[in-house]
Design a protein around this motif. Sequence first.
Motif, PDB file in Angstrom:
ATOM      1  N   GLU A  99      -5.183  11.751  23.566  1.00  9.24           N
ATOM      2  CA  GLU A  99      -6.003  12.924  23.247  1.00  9.24           C
ATOM      3  C   GLU A  99      -5.850  14.010  24.306  1.00  9.24           C
ATOM      4  OE1 GLU A  99      -7.267  13.408  20.259  1.00  9.24           O
ATOM      5  OE2 GLU A  99      -6.396  11.459  19.842  1.00  9.24           O
ATOM      6  N   ARG A 100      -5.794  13.631  25.571  1.00 12.65           N
ATOM      7  CA  ARG A 100      -5.613  14.596  26.662  1.00 12.65           C
ATOM      8  C   ARG A 100      -4.248  15.267  26.563  1.00 12.65           C
ATOM      9  NH1 ARG A 100      -6.097  11.774  32.153  1.00 12.65           N
ATOM     10  NH2 ARG A 100      -4.051  10.995  31.561  1.00 12.65           N
ATOM     11  N   ALA A 101      -3.199  14.474  26.336  1.00 14.27           N
ATOM     12  CA  ALA A 101      -1.844  15.015  26.226  1.00 14.27           C
ATOM     13  C   ALA A 101      -1.713  15.909  24.991  1.00 14.27           C
ATOM     14  CB  ALA A 101      -0.824  13.878  26.169  1.00 14.27           C
ATOM     15  N   LYS A 102      -2.268  15.467  23.884  1.00 17.84           N
ATOM     16  CA  LYS A 102      -2.243  16.245  22.635  1.00 17.84           C
ATOM     17  C   LYS A 102      -2.901  17.601  22.863  1.00 17.84           C
ATOM     18  CE  LYS A 102      -4.029  15.885  17.858  1.00 17.84           C
ATOM     19  NZ  LYS A 102      -4.843  17.068  17.763  1.00 17.84           N
ATOM     20  N   ALA A 103      -4.063  17.608  23.479  1.00 19.80           N
ATOM     21  CA  ALA A 103      -4.775  18.866  23.742  1.00 19.80           C
ATOM     22  C   ALA A 103      -3.943  19.786  24.640  1.00 19.80           C
ATOM     23  CB  ALA A 103      -6.134  18.573  24.387  1.00 19.80           C
ATOM     24  N   PHE A 104      -3.310  19.236  25.662  1.00 18.75           N
ATOM     25  CA  PHE A 104      -2.482  20.027  26.577  1.00 18.75           C
ATOM     26  C   PHE A 104      -1.344  20.717  25.831  1.00 18.75           C
ATOM     27  CE2 PHE A 104       1.319  20.375  29.220  1.00 18.75           C
ATOM     28  CZ  PHE A 104       0.859  21.196  30.239  1.00 18.75           C
ATOM     29  N   VAL A 129      -0.886  27.091  30.900  1.00 17.80           N
ATOM     30  CA  VAL A 129      -0.738  25.775  31.524  1.00 17.80           C
ATOM     31  C   VAL A 129      -1.962  25.367  32.339  1.00 17.80           C
ATOM     32  CG1 VAL A 129       0.572  24.465  33.260  1.00 17.80           C
ATOM     33  CG2 VAL A 129       1.784  25.778  31.517  1.00 17.80           C
ATOM     34  N   GLU A 130      -2.390  26.196  33.267  1.00 15.53           N
ATOM     35  CA  GLU A 130      -3.492  25.819  34.142  1.00 15.53           C
ATOM     36  C   GLU A 130      -4.805  25.697  33.376  1.00 15.53           C
ATOM     37  OE1 GLU A 130      -2.917  28.746  37.221  1.00 15.53           O
ATOM     38  OE2 GLU A 130      -1.689  27.335  38.386  1.00 15.53           O
ATOM     39  N   GLY A 131      -5.030  26.547  32.371  1.00 12.99           N
ATOM     40  CA  GLY A 131      -6.224  26.446  31.542  1.00 12.99           C
ATOM     41  C   GLY A 131      -6.257  25.163  30.728  1.00 12.99           C
ATOM     42  N   ALA A 132      -5.078  24.581  30.483  1.00 13.33           N
ATOM     43  CA  ALA A 132      -4.969  23.316  29.748  1.00 13.33           C
ATOM     44  C   ALA A 132      -4.922  22.125  30.702  1.00 13.33           C
ATOM     45  CB  ALA A 132      -3.726  23.332  28.855  1.00 13.33           C
ATOM     46  N   LYS A 133      -5.203  22.384  31.979  1.00 11.34           N
ATOM     47  CA  LYS A 133      -5.285  21.364  33.029  1.00 11.34           C
ATOM     48  C   LYS A 133      -3.932  20.818  33.487  1.00 11.34           C
ATOM     49  CE  LYS A 133     -10.068  20.077  32.184  1.00 11.34           C
ATOM     50  NZ  LYS A 133     -10.484  21.310  31.714  1.00 11.34           N
ATOM     51  N   GLY A 134      -2.870  21.599  33.288  1.00 11.61           N
ATOM     52  CA  GLY A 134      -1.565  21.246  33.824  1.00 11.61           C
ATOM     53  C   GLY A 134      -1.322  22.014  35.114  1.00 11.61           C
ATOM     54  N   GLU A 135      -0.131  21.867  35.679  1.00 14.78           N
ATOM     55  CA  GLU A 135       0.222  22.568  36.915  1.00 14.78           C
ATOM     56  C   GLU A 135       1.552  23.292  36.759  1.00 14.78           C
ATOM     57  OE1 GLU A 135      -0.014  20.299  40.614  1.00 14.78           O
ATOM     58  OE2 GLU A 135      -1.113  18.759  39.506  1.00 14.78           O
ATOM     59  N   ILE A 136       1.646  24.465  37.348  1.00 12.59           N
ATOM     60  CA  ILE A 136       2.911  25.196  37.397  1.00 12.59           C
ATOM     61  C   ILE A 136       3.627  24.767  38.667  1.00 12.59           C
ATOM     62  CG2 ILE A 136       4.006  27.463  37.578  1.00 12.59           C
ATOM     63  CD1 ILE A 136       1.488  28.566  36.069  1.00 12.59           C
ATOM     64  N   ALA A 160      10.915  27.795  33.623  1.00 14.72           N
ATOM     65  CA  ALA A 160       9.795  27.458  34.491  1.00 14.72           C
ATOM     66  C   ALA A 160       9.602  25.952  34.392  1.00 14.72           C
ATOM     67  CB  ALA A 160       8.530  28.183  34.058  1.00 14.72           C
ATOM     68  N   LEU A 161       9.054  25.367  35.434  1.00 19.54           N
ATOM     69  CA  LEU A 161       8.825  23.925  35.472  1.00 19.54           C
ATOM     70  C   LEU A 161       7.328  23.677  35.589  1.00 19.54           C
ATOM     71  CD1 LEU A 161      10.395  21.230  35.562  1.00 19.54           C
ATOM     72  CD2 LEU A 161      10.337  21.401  38.054  1.00 19.54           C
ATOM     73  N   ILE A 162       6.818  22.817  34.708  1.00 25.15           N
ATOM     74  CA  ILE A 162       5.390  22.501  34.721  1.00 25.15           C
ATOM     75  C   ILE A 162       5.177  20.990  34.800  1.00 25.15           C
ATOM     76  CG2 ILE A 162       4.793  24.583  33.440  1.00 25.15           C
ATOM     77  CD1 ILE A 162       4.438  22.834  30.923  1.00 25.15           C
ATOM     78  N   LYS A 163       3.965  20.610  35.191  1.00 25.62           N
ATOM     79  CA  LYS A 163       3.550  19.212  35.175  1.00 25.62           C
ATOM     80  C   LYS A 163       2.453  19.107  34.128  1.00 25.62           C
ATOM     81  CE  LYS A 163       2.488  16.126  38.843  1.00 25.62           C
ATOM     82  NZ  LYS A 163       1.679  15.890  40.062  1.00 25.62           N
ATOM     83  N   ASP A 164       2.636  18.214  33.150  1.00 26.55           N
ATOM     84  CA  ASP A 164       1.630  18.082  32.102  1.00 26.55           C
ATOM     85  C   ASP A 164       0.455  17.239  32.589  1.00 26.55           C
ATOM     86  OD1 ASP A 164       2.321  15.355  31.805  1.00 26.55           O
ATOM     87  OD2 ASP A 164       3.252  15.621  29.845  1.00 26.55           O
TER      88      ASP A 164
END
Length: 121
Positions: A13-18, A83-90, A105-109
């Motif tokens: 659910e967390r990954a889907k939302a991201f 990304v950051e609003g969805a709780k990921g990191e740039i 760009a590279l992100i962390k989910d």
Amino acid sequence: MVGWFEIPVTDMERAKAFYEVVLDITISVHQFGVFRMGWFPNDPEKSGATGSLVQHEMYKPSFTDGPLIYFSCTDVNIPLGRVEGAKGEIMQPKTQIGEGHGFMALIKDTEGNRIALHSQM
């Protein structure tokens, strides 16, 4: 030629939302025995592979191991801005790849996977 991809997750659910927020898509979740899969949308009118989020004990999210998946977009800055609003990191901001190869760009989910974004502008 990529035919399919799978992104490991520990919390579907967390990954889907991201991914729904960042990529502005809808992911459908399906149970296949012990595998829980969140399918990315498929449009037969567009080129490119589709794939799935996968939750299973054999699938381990990683920021350093495994392949790096690039999601195509119109402009890297659009999903990057979510990304950051969805709780990921740039991890790497929009960067020009080289003459004629566009930007990435590279992100962390939310699961700890490294994922790339790519656009021509």
